[in-house]
Scaffold this motif. Structure first.
Motif, PDB file in Angstrom:
ATOM      1  N   GLY A 163       5.929   3.757  -5.233  1.00 56.72           N
ATOM      2  CA  GLY A 163       5.109   4.802  -4.643  1.00 56.72           C
ATOM      3  C   GLY A 163       5.102   5.994  -5.585  1.00 56.72           C
ATOM      4  N   ASP A 164       4.680   7.143  -5.071  1.00 55.03           N
ATOM      5  CA  ASP A 164       4.753   8.345  -5.897  1.00 55.03           C
ATOM      6  C   ASP A 164       5.112   9.543  -5.025  1.00 55.03           C
ATOM      7  OD1 ASP A 164       2.235   9.958  -5.144  1.00 55.03           O
ATOM      8  OD2 ASP A 164       1.405   7.978  -5.627  1.00 55.03           O
ATOM      9  N   ARG A 165       5.686  10.553  -5.696  1.00 53.46           N
ATOM     10  CA  ARG A 165       6.084  11.792  -5.048  1.00 53.46           C
ATOM     11  C   ARG A 165       5.724  12.934  -5.990  1.00 53.46           C
ATOM     12  NH1 ARG A 165      12.175  13.149  -2.958  1.00 53.46           N
ATOM     13  NH2 ARG A 165      11.649  14.964  -1.721  1.00 53.46           N
ATOM     14  N   ASP A 166       4.813  13.759  -5.567  1.00 60.47           N
ATOM     15  CA  ASP A 166       4.361  14.884  -6.391  1.00 60.47           C
ATOM     16  C   ASP A 166       3.895  14.418  -7.767  1.00 60.47           C
ATOM     17  OD1 ASP A 166       5.070  16.578  -4.274  1.00 60.47           O
ATOM     18  OD2 ASP A 166       7.124  16.766  -5.046  1.00 60.47           O
ATOM     19  N   GLY A 167       3.193  13.259  -7.808  1.00 60.12           N
ATOM     20  CA  GLY A 167       2.664  12.739  -9.062  1.00 60.12           C
ATOM     21  C   GLY A 167       3.643  11.931  -9.882  1.00 60.12           C
ATOM     22  N   ALA A 168       4.912  11.862  -9.479  1.00 59.73           N
ATOM     23  CA  ALA A 168       5.911  11.082 -10.205  1.00 59.73           C
ATOM     24  C   ALA A 168       6.048   9.706  -9.564  1.00 59.73           C
ATOM     25  CB  ALA A 168       7.255  11.795 -10.186  1.00 59.73           C
ATOM     26  N   LYS A 169       6.124   8.668 -10.397  1.00 55.07           N
ATOM     27  CA  LYS A 169       6.269   7.296  -9.913  1.00 55.07           C
ATOM     28  C   LYS A 169       7.680   7.076  -9.375  1.00 55.07           C
ATOM     29  CE  LYS A 169       6.181   2.534 -11.417  1.00 55.07           C
ATOM     30  NZ  LYS A 169       6.189   1.629 -12.550  1.00 55.07           N
ATOM     31  N   LEU A 170       7.768   6.398  -8.216  1.00 56.24           N
ATOM     32  CA  LEU A 170       9.056   6.068  -7.615  1.00 56.24           C
ATOM     33  C   LEU A 170       9.200   4.561  -7.504  1.00 56.24           C
ATOM     34  CD1 LEU A 170       9.078   8.505  -4.558  1.00 56.24           C
ATOM     35  CD2 LEU A 170      10.217   8.815  -6.750  1.00 56.24           C
ATOM     36  N   ASP A 171      10.361   4.063  -7.823  1.00 57.16           N
ATOM     37  CA  ASP A 171      10.716   2.669  -7.575  1.00 57.16           C
ATOM     38  C   ASP A 171      11.823   2.680  -6.537  1.00 57.16           C
ATOM     39  OD1 ASP A 171      10.400   2.032 -11.060  1.00 57.16           O
ATOM     40  OD2 ASP A 171       8.997   1.451  -9.492  1.00 57.16           O
ATOM     41  N   ALA A 172      11.687   1.878  -5.485  1.00 60.74           N
ATOM     42  CA  ALA A 172      12.688   1.853  -4.418  1.00 60.74           C
ATOM     43  C   ALA A 172      13.140   0.425  -4.155  1.00 60.74           C
ATOM     44  CB  ALA A 172      12.113   2.453  -3.142  1.00 60.74           C
ATOM     45  N   THR A 173      14.435   0.262  -3.974  1.00 57.70           N
ATOM     46  CA  THR A 173      15.017  -1.000  -3.542  1.00 57.70           C
ATOM     47  C   THR A 173      15.592  -0.747  -2.160  1.00 57.70           C
ATOM     48  OG1 THR A 173      15.596  -1.561  -5.813  1.00 57.70           O
ATOM     49  CG2 THR A 173      16.691  -2.802  -4.058  1.00 57.70           C
ATOM     50  N   THR A 174      15.095  -1.463  -1.166  1.00 53.91           N
ATOM     51  CA  THR A 174      15.526  -1.251   0.214  1.00 53.91           C
ATOM     52  C   THR A 174      16.092  -2.547   0.756  1.00 53.91           C
ATOM     53  OG1 THR A 174      13.722   0.330   0.465  1.00 53.91           O
ATOM     54  CG2 THR A 174      14.792  -0.432   2.477  1.00 53.91           C
ATOM     55  N   GLY A 175      17.197  -2.471   1.482  1.00 57.67           N
ATOM     56  CA  GLY A 175      17.793  -3.666   2.057  1.00 57.67           C
ATOM     57  C   GLY A 175      18.444  -3.373   3.382  1.00 57.67           C
ATOM     58  N   SER A 176      18.524  -4.397   4.218  1.00 56.52           N
ATOM     59  CA  SER A 176      19.220  -4.247   5.489  1.00 56.52           C
ATOM     60  C   SER A 176      19.904  -5.551   5.855  1.00 56.52           C
ATOM     61  CB  SER A 176      18.252  -3.831   6.606  1.00 56.52           C
ATOM     62  OG  SER A 176      17.325  -4.856   6.873  1.00 56.52           O
ATOM     63  N   VAL A 177      20.998  -5.436   6.572  1.00 58.00           N
ATOM     64  CA  VAL A 177      21.701  -6.582   7.151  1.00 58.00           C
ATOM     65  C   VAL A 177      21.760  -6.309   8.644  1.00 58.00           C
ATOM     66  CG1 VAL A 177      23.841  -7.871   7.254  1.00 58.00           C
ATOM     67  CG2 VAL A 177      23.064  -6.933   5.059  1.00 58.00           C
ATOM     68  N   SER A 178      21.268  -7.253   9.435  1.00 58.59           N
ATOM     69  CA  SER A 178      21.206  -7.054  10.892  1.00 58.59           C
ATOM     70  C   SER A 178      21.903  -8.202  11.613  1.00 58.59           C
ATOM     71  CB  SER A 178      19.743  -7.004  11.363  1.00 58.59           C
ATOM     72  OG  SER A 178      19.045  -5.982  10.722  1.00 58.59           O
ATOM     73  N   ILE A 179      22.596  -7.863  12.676  1.00 59.62           N
ATOM     74  CA  ILE A 179      23.111  -8.847  13.633  1.00 59.62           C
ATOM     75  C   ILE A 179      22.300  -8.616  14.896  1.00 59.62           C
ATOM     76  CG2 ILE A 179      25.090  -9.649  14.956  1.00 59.62           C
ATOM     77  CD1 ILE A 179      26.840  -8.490  12.668  1.00 59.62           C
ATOM     78  N   VAL A 180      21.577  -9.644  15.319  1.00 59.43           N
ATOM     79  CA  VAL A 180      20.563  -9.436  16.362  1.00 59.43           C
ATOM     80  C   VAL A 180      20.748 -10.387  17.536  1.00 59.43           C
ATOM     81  CG1 VAL A 180      18.875  -8.585  14.700  1.00 59.43           C
ATOM     82  CG2 VAL A 180      18.968 -11.011  15.189  1.00 59.43           C
ATOM     83  N   GLY A 181      20.333  -9.914  18.704  1.00 54.47           N
ATOM     84  CA  GLY A 181      20.210 -10.766  19.879  1.00 54.47           C
ATOM     85  C   GLY A 181      18.786 -11.289  19.923  1.00 54.47           C
ATOM     86  N   THR A 182      18.598 -12.526  20.339  1.00 54.60           N
ATOM     87  CA  THR A 182      17.263 -13.132  20.315  1.00 54.60           C
ATOM     88  C   THR A 182      16.873 -13.679  21.688  1.00 54.60           C
ATOM     89  OG1 THR A 182      18.110 -15.293  19.639  1.00 54.60           O
ATOM     90  CG2 THR A 182      17.486 -13.781  17.895  1.00 54.60           C
ATOM     91  N   ALA A 183      15.574 -13.655  21.946  1.00 53.27           N
ATOM     92  CA  ALA A 183      14.978 -14.301  23.124  1.00 53.27           C
ATOM     93  C   ALA A 183      13.768 -15.049  22.614  1.00 53.27           C
ATOM     94  CB  ALA A 183      14.577 -13.260  24.164  1.00 53.27           C
ATOM     95  N   LEU A 184      13.721 -16.370  22.799  1.00 54.31           N
ATOM     96  CA  LEU A 184      12.616 -17.198  22.334  1.00 54.31           C
ATOM     97  C   LEU A 184      11.903 -17.821  23.516  1.00 54.31           C
ATOM     98  CD1 LEU A 184      14.570 -17.056  19.830  1.00 54.31           C
ATOM     99  CD2 LEU A 184      13.597 -19.242  19.161  1.00 54.31           C
ATOM    100  N   TYR A 185      10.580 -17.695  23.530  1.00 54.87           N
ATOM    101  CA  TYR A 185       9.754 -18.380  24.524  1.00 54.87           C
ATOM    102  C   TYR A 185       9.082 -19.560  23.827  1.00 54.87           C
ATOM    103  CZ  TYR A 185       6.148 -19.468  27.887  1.00 54.87           C
ATOM    104  OH  TYR A 185       5.344 -20.120  28.775  1.00 54.87           O
ATOM    105  N   HIS A 186       9.206 -20.718  24.404  1.00 52.52           N
ATOM    106  CA  HIS A 186       8.669 -21.945  23.795  1.00 52.52           C
ATOM    107  C   HIS A 186       7.473 -22.425  24.588  1.00 52.52           C
ATOM    108  CE1 HIS A 186      12.382 -22.152  21.469  1.00 52.52           C
ATOM    109  NE2 HIS A 186      12.958 -21.770  22.585  1.00 52.52           N
TER     110      HIS A 186
END
Length: 186
Positions: A163-186
């Motif tokens: 992306g960019d911020r005030d005309g400067a190019k930005l490179d971002a590395t974003t990550g997440s680790v999640s432990i989740v509860g699930t509900a599945l409808y079949h």
């Protein structure tokens, strides 16, 4: 479309379906490197995911989905030191998934998702980037009725965005680790 559920002779349904998965959970963003080398955002937040798909072969679900992680009041770490500043972060991905149930009548499964992401950091000035993202997930869903299963999963999601911020190019590395509860409808 139609929802197809097969029942075997002992009354167990198969993971052969149109599926809706909704998750809400604690989420830890491990790294959100934005703008400057050595800068990251850390915190605990919430996750949401909505997946819809079909099953071309027994045990394999494919489709599209929306994934979202959010942090409010996350700490900004600069140069390995807590800066004392708090920021809000959102991390969304729109994409496709494949989820394989090792036994179509069982509950263990693993999957992958690919898509486009838009991480956003809100502080004095909003920083928004976009680019490719991917997720790996696995878990167990137990049958609780003919059409529903409940369970849990672990999801690792990451993106390489620009992306960019005030005309400067930005490179971002974003990550997440999640432990989740699930509900599945079949």
């Amino acid at each position: 479309g139609r929802v197809r559920v097969e029942v075997d002779r002992i009354g167990h349904a198969t993971h052969d379906e149109m599926r809706v998965r909704v998750l809400a959970t604690e989420d830890r963003v491990q790294r959100g490197h934005v703008a400057l080398p050595g800068q990251r955002v850390e915190g605990v937040g919430s996750s949401f995911e909505l997946l819809m798909g079909a099953t071309p072969v027994d045990g394999l679900a494919v489709g599209g989905g929306l994934w979202s992680d959010g942090l409010v009041g996350a700490k900004l770490v600069e140069g390995g030191t807590d800066s004392g500043r708090e920021v809000d972060v959102s991390f969304g991905m729109l994409g496709v998934f494949a989820d394989w149930f090792f036994d179509p009548r069982g509950g263990f499964h693993a999957g992958v998702a690919l898509g486009a992401a838009t991480p956003t950091i809100v502080d004095e000035s909003d920083i928004q980037t976009s680019g490719p993202a991917a997720a790996l997930f696995g878990g167990y869903d137990a049958w609780v009725s003919k059409n529903w299963s409940l369970g849990g999963a672990v999801r690792v999601m990451g993106a390489l965005t620009q992306g960019d911020r005030d005309g400067a190019k930005l490179d971002a590395t974003t990550g997440s680790v999640s432990i989740v509860g699930t509900a599945l409808y079949h």
